[in-house]
Design an enzyme around this catalytic site. Structure first.
Site, PDB file in Angstrom:
ATOM      1  N   ARG A 110     128.646 150.186 -18.497  1.00  0.00           N
ATOM      2  CA  ARG A 110     129.772 150.931 -18.074  1.00  0.00           C
ATOM      3  C   ARG A 110     130.927 150.161 -18.621  1.00  0.00           C
ATOM      4  O   ARG A 110     131.099 149.360 -18.925  1.00  0.00           O
ATOM      5  CB  ARG A 110     129.689 150.497 -16.575  1.00  0.00           C
TER       6      ARG A 110
ATOM      7  N   HIS B 249     128.449 158.510 -24.047  1.00  0.00           N
ATOM      8  CA  HIS B 249     127.833 158.093 -22.811  1.00  0.00           C
ATOM      9  C   HIS B 249     126.336 158.653 -22.711  1.00  0.00           C
ATOM     10  O   HIS B 249     125.804 159.608 -22.006  1.00  0.00           O
ATOM     11  CB  HIS B 249     128.476 158.575 -21.358  1.00  0.00           C
TER      12      HIS B 249
END
Length: 302
Positions: free
Chosen positions: A217, A265
């Site tokens: 993250r 991502h």
């Protein structure tokens, strides 16, 4: 059972046919109703949980659940299960291996040399002479750590709780792992304790010339501290798949930073073809009155 598919991110067209084929006895709906038994969620529409009074299970379509835990409307009395997707675990392992080998074989340096039209052979290093630290030893971290070990690297693993993994030296002291690792891979869950864990102090504990891989993250990394460590040359390179703000703004300095390799991502995407059997298993467990797999410890945050 009546099952609600509630996601503003995942495509119902990819999921529903597979789910209906695997669970023909169950009914799938796309709007909240009072008699819903299970809700399948990935960033559900606002107000979803308030309209599900008879809910028995919240099944995430993702492995990360920090956004769900931060939702004040998430019913605290209903079990929440993370998705344990073998396809995602395999994809993440492949990504970590790819970045580790890119670092180990100096490919990130040779790309820079190519841009400069510079012909220079760098010294060859054996895998056994490298040490890689993996932060987080859950399903993703453990699989990545053991894959790196199988390639011959020395591997250190860090978790707050003691762990034992074959081929991995597991430690609970973060600064020791950082200090001994030429490459640090972040695969931590995002919790209040791990938010901003990779800051200036953490980078200062890493050896000069070390590299960072963040595939967990963006909030784990203090971006301006990372940029300073890269600009100074203390850190040689960073492989970044996640960021504080996503999509990454067009004017963000990481786009053009010569010491950054970035991806949007995509280190490991949820794969319906491999995760539907896991969802089916949990629904069948619920049907039999058994404990679902992947239940989240809400106090721990994962």
């Amino acid at each position: 059972m009546k099952i609600l598919f509630a996601s503003t991110i995942e495509s119902r067209d990819r999921w529903i046919p597979l789910l209906e084929n695997a669970l023909p006895q169950d009914q799938f709906v796309l709007e909240p109703e009072a008699d819903i038994d299970v809700v399948l969620v990935a960033k559900p529409p606002a107000g979803t949980f308030e309209r599900l009074p008879d809910l028995k299970l919240v099944q995430s379509l993702w492995m990360g659940v920090e956004a769900l835990l931060a939702d004040p409307s998430l019913p605290r009395h209903v079990p929440l299960a993370r998705l344990l997707d073998p396809g995602m675990i395999a994809a993440m392992t492949e990504t970590v291996l790819a970045h580790a080998l890119d670092w180990h074989r100096h490919h990130f340096r040779y790309r820079a040399h190519q841009a400069e039209r510079r012909w220079e052979q760098l010294p060859q290093v054996l895998a056994g002479e490298r040490t890689i630290g993996v932060l987080g030893l859950g399903e993703l971290g453990a699989a990545a750590a053991q894959a790196l070990s199988a390639r011959g690297f020395g591997v250190l693993g860090w978790s707050r709780r003691p762990r034992q993994l074959e081929g991995v030296e597991c430690l609970t002291e973060l600064t020791e792992v950082l200090g001994r690792s030429g490459l640090v891979v972040c695969l931590l869950p995002l919790t209040p304790q791990t938010r901003a864990i990779l800051d200036a102090n953490a980078f200062a504990h890493m050896p000069e010339g070390a590299c960072l891989v963040n595939v967990s993250r963006g909030a784990h990394v203090v971006e301006h501290d990372l940029r300073a460590a890269l600009d100074s040359g203390w850190l040689t390179h960073a492989y970044l798949d996640v960021f504080e703000t996503e999509p990454l703004p067009a004017d963000h300095p990481f786009w053009r930073h010569p010491r950054v390799t970035l991806t949007p991502h995509v280190a490991a995407l949820t794969e319906p073809r491999t995760s539907v059997p896991k969802i089916v298993e949990n629904i069948d467990r619920l049907r039999r009155g058994e404990r679902p797999e992947g239940l989240v410890d809400r106090a721990a945050g994962y």
